[in-house]
Enzyme design. Structure first.
Site, mmCIF file in Angstrom:
data_model
loop_
_atom_site.group_PDB
_atom_site.id
_atom_site.type_symbol
_atom_site.label_atom_id
_atom_site.label_comp_id
_atom_site.label_asym_id
_atom_site.label_seq_id
_atom_site.Cartn_x
_atom_site.Cartn_y
_atom_site.Cartn_z
ATOM 1 N N GLN A 114 -11.465 7.195 -4.435
ATOM 2 C CA GLN A 114 -11.987 7.981 -3.261
ATOM 3 C C GLN A 114 -13.423 8.577 -3.331
ATOM 4 O OE1 GLN A 114 -10.739 7.377 -0.320
ATOM 5 N NE2 GLN A 114 -8.777 6.397 -0.686
ATOM 6 N N ASP B 2 -2.603 8.306 -1.813
ATOM 7 C CA ASP B 2 -3.918 9.029 -1.990
ATOM 8 C C ASP B 2 -4.277 9.467 -0.593
ATOM 9 O OD1 ASP B 2 -4.189 6.485 -0.714
ATOM 10 O OD2 ASP B 2 -6.299 6.227 -1.546
ATOM 11 N N CYS C 135 -6.103 -27.240 13.188
ATOM 12 C CA CYS C 135 -7.401 -28.226 12.931
ATOM 13 C C CYS C 135 -7.047 -29.363 13.033
ATOM 14 C CB CYS C 135 -8.290 -27.514 12.080
ATOM 15 S SG CYS C 135 -8.934 -26.077 12.403
ATOM 16 N N ASP D 55 0.983 -1.123 -0.024
ATOM 17 C CA ASP D 55 0.045 -0.050 0.124
ATOM 18 C C ASP D 55 0.923 1.012 0.010
ATOM 19 O OD1 ASP D 55 0.922 0.459 2.403
ATOM 20 O OD2 ASP D 55 -1.028 0.164 3.654
ATOM 21 N N SER D 56 0.186 2.211 -0.429
ATOM 22 C CA SER D 56 1.285 3.499 -0.628
ATOM 23 C C SER D 56 1.683 4.209 0.576
ATOM 24 C CB SER D 56 0.407 4.495 -1.542
ATOM 25 O OG SER D 56 -0.740 4.988 -0.801
ATOM 26 N N GLY D 57 0.973 3.959 1.686
ATOM 27 C CA GLY D 57 1.197 4.719 2.810
ATOM 28 C C GLY D 57 0.173 5.701 3.341
ATOM 29 N N GLY D 58 -0.636 6.069 2.132
ATOM 30 C CA GLY D 58 -1.473 7.365 2.415
ATOM 31 C C GLY D 58 -2.373 6.922 3.855
ATOM 32 N N GLY E 236 -10.898 4.123 1.326
ATOM 33 C CA GLY E 236 -11.860 5.008 2.061
ATOM 34 C C GLY E 236 -12.961 4.427 2.555
ATOM 35 N N CYS F 223 -12.296 -27.376 8.729
ATOM 36 C CA CYS F 223 -11.107 -26.804 8.426
ATOM 37 C C CYS F 223 -9.944 -27.929 8.120
ATOM 38 C CB CYS F 223 -10.479 -25.601 9.108
ATOM 39 S SG CYS F 223 -9.080 -25.040 9.064
#
Ligand SMILES: [Zn+2]
Length: 338
Positions: free
Chosen positions: A159, A114, A279, A60-63, A186, A274
């Site tokens: 956004q 963003d 499990c 992710d961009s860090g925004g 967002g 599972c």
């Protein structure tokens, strides 16, 4: 995508990830930029080599992280000035800089920088923020083109808060930039769930159907099941890993809190349906004991199960879609998880 913010899916060993069907992980530009630093990772051969994971990595961009530390930052057209939450040191990130960082890390899928609006957010603020994010998306795209050899991808992020009209305009701007994948950002920032799904219903049909659609930061198993029905292809969320450490296990019959006394002598596995290592080998009673004793193994085993559960569910979803019976299953699964 399980979340590996610091270059690790907390408690899991990278060489074990493929055993539980992890195909791609999400890592975090903001955290790695602050510590150990992008220069260090680049010098050591990039993030794949640094963390010994040869599968795909989305960063992710860090925004989202920059903007979640509200008192530590100042935004202008050029970028964001902020202080490190670790040591208070000042930093300045621009859209171009964030693309360069993700290039240096060697991300297979990078995200545009963003501004992530909080909830609630007025229409005026949401519009201003979305327009800024779209100008930044253009700058990211231009920077990306300079080094793009087609082997990796930069995704755009829609956004516009909870306003369908703003979301539509955001999509229009991003379509002009021809991203190979589109994310919806967002959301899941505190808005009521119904409102989130209204936004998704209005936005998803506007996105190209031949490219991946990625819903950022969502969510519970039910959220994933419903969002897939609306056309989402990719997700990331800390819920399976974070909840595991808090003793909350996701199962095909809903969540269980492993500390509860009813599991004290329960010999059954966390989820009988599972087939993960946890499990197959351990009882609810043992997992409860580990959790109450504060043993590290508690987090390890719980995380192994929760991540397996999520990825098995997504695998099942893909199969039902292939066999054209997703609608039927959706109803059953939703009921079981209630
Ligand atoms: Zn399991």
């Amino acid at each position: 995508m399980p979340v590996a913010s610091q270059g690790t899916i907390k408690t899991l060993i990278p060489e074990e990830l493929k055993d539980i069907n992890v195909n791609i992980i999400l890592s975090n530009t903001y955290h790695l930029y602050l510590r150990p630093g992008v220069d260090v990772i680049q010098k050591l051969g990039g993030l794949h080599r640094f963390m010994a994971w040869d599968g795909p990595i989305l960063t992710d961009s860090g925004g989202y992280q920059v903007f979640s530390h509200r008192d530590l930052r100042r935004i202008d057209e050029e970028g964001v000035h902020f202080r490190s939450h670790l040591d208070g040191s000042p930093h300045f990130l621009t859209p171009e800089g964030v693309v360069d960082i993700q290039n240096a890390l060697g991300s297979d899928i990078a995200m545009v920088f963003d501004e992530c609006t909080p909830y609630p957010c007025s229409h005026v603020d949401a519009q201003k923020s979305m327009e800024l994010s779209m100008r930044w998306a253009r700058r990211c795209r231009e920077r990306w083109r300079l080094s793009d050899d087609g082997s990796r991808a930069l995704f755009g992020i829609v956004q516009g808060s909870v306003y369908p009209e703003l979301r539509r305009r955001s999509v229009e701007e991003l379509l002009k930039l021809d991203f190979p994948g589109m994310a919806i950002g967002g959301l899941s920032v505190g808005e009521p769930r119904d409102e989130m799904f209204e936004v998704l219903e209005a936005t998803l049909p506007l996105l190209p159907s031949d490219r991946p659609r990625y819903l950022m930061g969502v969510g519970t198993p039910q959220d994933l099941i419903r969002a897939v029905a609306l056309g989402v292809d990719m997700f990331d969320c800390v819920l399976p890993t974070r909840n595991a450490r808090n003793g909350c296990l996701f199962t095909s019959q809903g969540r269980i809190l492993i500390k509860n006394a009813i599991y004290a002598e329960d010999e059954s596995p966390p989820d009988p349906e599972c087939s993960c290592g946890t499990c197959r080998r351990y009882s609810r009673a043992y997992l409860r004991h580990l959790f109450l004793a504060g043993e590290h193994l508690s987090a390890v085993l719980n995380t192994q199960h929760n991540v397996s559960f999520y990825l098995d569910m997504m695998k099942k979803i893909r199969e039902f879609i292939e066999f054209n019976s997703y609608g039927k299953w959706l109803h059953l699964a939703d009921k079981a998880l209630e």
